[in-house]
Write a protein that holds these residues in place. Structure first.
Motif, mmCIF file in Angstrom:
data_model
loop_
_atom_site.group_PDB
_atom_site.id
_atom_site.type_symbol
_atom_site.label_atom_id
_atom_site.label_comp_id
_atom_site.label_asym_id
_atom_site.label_seq_id
_atom_site.Cartn_x
_atom_site.Cartn_y
_atom_site.Cartn_z
ATOM 1 N N ALA A 126 -11.865 65.057 105.030
ATOM 2 C CA ALA A 126 -12.998 64.580 105.828
ATOM 3 C C ALA A 126 -12.697 63.219 106.458
ATOM 4 N N LEU A 127 -12.091 62.311 105.686
ATOM 5 C CA LEU A 127 -11.775 60.979 106.206
ATOM 6 C C LEU A 127 -10.742 61.073 107.336
ATOM 7 N N LYS A 128 -9.744 61.914 107.150
ATOM 8 C CA LYS A 128 -8.741 62.089 108.198
ATOM 9 C C LYS A 128 -9.374 62.664 109.466
ATOM 10 N N LEU A 129 -10.258 63.630 109.273
ATOM 11 C CA LEU A 129 -10.837 64.317 110.427
ATOM 12 C C LEU A 129 -11.753 63.405 111.243
ATOM 13 N N VAL A 130 -12.589 62.608 110.581
ATOM 14 C CA VAL A 130 -13.497 61.736 111.354
ATOM 15 C C VAL A 130 -12.714 60.685 112.128
ATOM 16 N N ARG A 131 -11.587 60.249 111.574
ATOM 17 C CA ARG A 131 -10.752 59.282 112.302
ATOM 18 C C ARG A 131 -10.102 59.952 113.517
ATOM 19 N N LYS A 132 -9.712 61.188 113.364
ATOM 20 C CA LYS A 132 -9.117 61.933 114.484
ATOM 21 C C LYS A 132 -10.161 62.171 115.580
ATOM 22 N N ILE A 133 -11.374 62.537 115.179
ATOM 23 C CA ILE A 133 -12.442 62.832 116.143
ATOM 24 C C ILE A 133 -12.819 61.592 116.945
ATOM 25 N N THR A 134 -12.996 60.464 116.253
ATOM 26 C CA THR A 134 -13.568 59.267 116.892
ATOM 27 C C THR A 134 -12.525 58.296 117.426
ATOM 28 N N GLY A 135 -11.295 58.384 116.914
ATOM 29 C CA GLY A 135 -10.294 57.389 117.287
ATOM 30 C C GLY A 135 -10.522 56.039 116.634
ATOM 31 N N ARG A 136 -11.417 55.978 115.648
ATOM 32 C CA ARG A 136 -11.706 54.740 114.918
ATOM 33 C C ARG A 136 -11.138 54.844 113.500
ATOM 34 N N GLU A 137 -10.928 53.694 112.876
ATOM 35 C CA GLU A 137 -10.329 53.692 111.539
ATOM 36 C C GLU A 137 -11.334 53.432 110.417
ATOM 37 N N SER A 138 -12.343 52.612 110.685
ATOM 38 C CA SER A 138 -13.209 52.103 109.620
ATOM 39 C C SER A 138 -14.208 53.152 109.128
ATOM 40 N N ILE A 139 -14.416 53.169 107.815
ATOM 41 C CA ILE A 139 -15.398 54.050 107.180
ATOM 42 C C ILE A 139 -16.411 53.183 106.437
ATOM 43 N N ILE A 140 -17.678 53.536 106.525
ATOM 44 C CA ILE A 140 -18.713 52.871 105.733
ATOM 45 C C ILE A 140 -18.968 53.691 104.476
ATOM 46 N N SER A 141 -18.870 53.032 103.324
ATOM 47 C CA SER A 141 -19.208 53.668 102.052
ATOM 48 C C SER A 141 -20.369 52.884 101.439
ATOM 49 N N PHE A 142 -20.721 53.182 100.191
ATOM 50 C CA PHE A 142 -21.887 52.535 99.585
ATOM 51 C C PHE A 142 -21.578 51.992 98.193
ATOM 52 N N THR A 143 -22.301 50.980 97.827
ATOM 53 C CA THR A 143 -22.166 50.375 96.505
ATOM 54 C C THR A 143 -22.306 51.451 95.423
ATOM 55 N N ASN A 144 -21.460 51.370 94.416
ATOM 56 C CA ASN A 144 -21.440 52.278 93.262
ATOM 57 C C ASN A 144 -21.043 53.714 93.605
ATOM 58 N N ALA A 145 -20.473 53.922 94.789
ATOM 59 C CA ALA A 145 -20.018 55.263 95.167
ATOM 60 C C ALA A 145 -18.806 55.673 94.343
ATOM 61 N N PHE A 146 -18.655 56.982 94.160
ATOM 62 C CA PHE A 146 -17.409 57.544 93.628
ATOM 63 C C PHE A 146 -17.049 58.772 94.451
ATOM 64 N N HIS A 147 -15.841 58.770 95.028
ATOM 65 C CA HIS A 147 -15.427 59.875 95.892
ATOM 66 C C HIS A 147 -14.089 60.494 95.499
#
Length: 415
Positions: A117-138
């Motif tokens: 998913a992270l690779k795909l959104v970067r490919k779609i948008t051409g952007r690198e940064s991802i927003i996550s949330f406090t206490n997340a686990f992925h």
């Protein structure tokens, strides 16, 4: 036999330290050790066993498939087993919910779904940064760790984890700050220094983070913020999907349709490794083989996954039962919290927890429960939450037995 684990197995092992016995058999809501002692399971494979251990209907289909020499390993070749799964998933899960997704089979783990998913959104948008949330686990691979909050798990990476920015999760400031005040200000201020995000990744209920449940209105607000600022929305439903909160997807109550959804754990039905990445069709811009994995075609898991859908998701009976059982667990946890003070009931569906102000209590309660033959783990940044996740198929009697053990264990620890 215990000696072989201490002598030969890596120090990285963890659950076996929490529950120091050697397990041999499992059925329904119970695990049995090598001496035949039964342990009621309120852990359910960390959410990978929503339909219980060795579910008879799923086991029968699996044995029949293996006996007839059905394909076991197929990478992403087309097989009868995969086709049947896709048809059932479309007819019984996607279509009744008005959801339109392409289905990607990444490697058969939750973290692999997140990585894709992270690779795909970067490919779609051409952007690198991802927003996550406090206490997340992925997950525990490097991309997934970059959007994970826990400092101990992040520290294991051994390198800087970059291209991700954490934002406050729902109620992070105990209701003292309006939703998204900081996040939206950062997005709109050209001097904030926030790199333009490709996407946000969010759990609607943070399991490992401490059974932190977001409100439907918070999720809708986040979805609207994504739409407004051209960010894609990834929902990580690896642990909370497949009915854990009641509905098949944990985001259904909020009425949103994320751009990408990550599924694993109980999607295989039987505890067999399997994962899906669901992608809105307009976002399916992969080149053939651009994300792959040797074991992404685990056909025995497709067999049990299909049967789980056929058995439990042709109607809403499991969903209603899960919500009802969850309300019963929540009521008992409220009673325990009221009785002892310094504790709070958390969660929804059959993802529940009781958090303690004293950070040492939950671990002691888990041990006291194990002594009473109940498996229940802890979660949260300081393991301060007792995390209660029985199989969704748990009987009412089994549920009451486990809840009584939890009552007794809390009383013993806080006496």
């Amino acid at each position: 036999m215990n000696d072989i684990f201490a002598t030969l197995e890596s120090e990285v092992r963890s659950y076996c330290r929490t529950w120091p016995t050697v397990f041999d058999r499992a059925s329904g809501s119970y695990l049995y050790d090598q001496d035949g002692t039964a342990y009621l399971d309120f852990f359910a494979g960390a959410g990978a066993l929503n339909y219980g251990h060795n579910n008879p209907a799923l086991k029968r289909k699996l044995l029949e498939y293996l006996e007839r020499d059905g394909v076991t390993h197929a990478l992403d070749q087309s097989t009868v087993a995969k086709g049947e799964f896709l048809r059932s998933f479309q007819q019984n899960v996607l279509e009744p919910r008005g959801l339109n997704y392409k289905v990607q089979f990444p490697g058969p783990t939750g973290t692999n779904s997140v990585e894709s998913a992270l690779k795909l959104v970067r490919k779609i948008t051409g952007r690198e940064s991802i927003i996550s949330f406090t206490n997340a686990f992925h997950g525990m691979t490097l991309g997934s760790l970059s959007v994970t909050g826990n400092s101990m798990k992040r520290g294991g990476a051994g390198i800087p984890l970059v291209h991700a920015t954490p934002m406050p999760y729902d109620d992070y400031f105990d209701g003292q700050v309006p939703d998204f005040l900081y996040f939206e200000k950062m997005l709109e201020d050209s001097g904030s220094g926030l790199n333009e995000p490709a996407a946000v990744i969010v759990e609607t209920l943070q399991g490992e983070g401490g059974i932190n449940s977001s409100r439907p209105e918070w999720l809708r607000g986040l979805y609207d913020l994504c739409q407004k600022h051209g960010m894609l929305m990834i929902v990580d439903d690896v642990q909370m999907g497949c009915g854990r909160t009641g509905p098949f997807f944990s985001f259904e109550e909020a009425g949103i349709q994320p751009d990408i959804v990550c599924l694993s754990k109980s999607i295989g039905g039987y505890g067999l490794p399997m994962a899906l990445t669901l992608i809105k069709p307009e976002h399916d811009v992969w080149e053939p083989g651009e994300h792959n994995g040797t074991f992404r075609g685990n056909n025995p898991a497709f067999i049990t996954a299909t049967e789980a859908i056929e058995q439990y998701w042709k109607d809403d009976s499991l969903q209603k039962a899960t919500i009802a059982k969850g309300e019963r667990v929540g009521a008992v946890l409220e009673e325990i919290a009221a009785e002892h003070g310094g504790a709070i009931s958390k969660g929804r569906g059959l993802a529940r927890g009781i958090g303690f102000d004293d950070l040492n209590v939950a671990g002691k309660v888990s041990k006291a429960a194990f002594d009473r033959k109940l498996l229940v783990e802890t979660s949260g940044p300081s393991s301060e939450v007792l995390k209660i996740m029985p199989p969704l198929t748990v009987s009412d009697d089994e549920l009451e037995k486990g809840l009584q053990i939890i009552r007794e264990s809390v009383r013993e620890v806080l006496a």
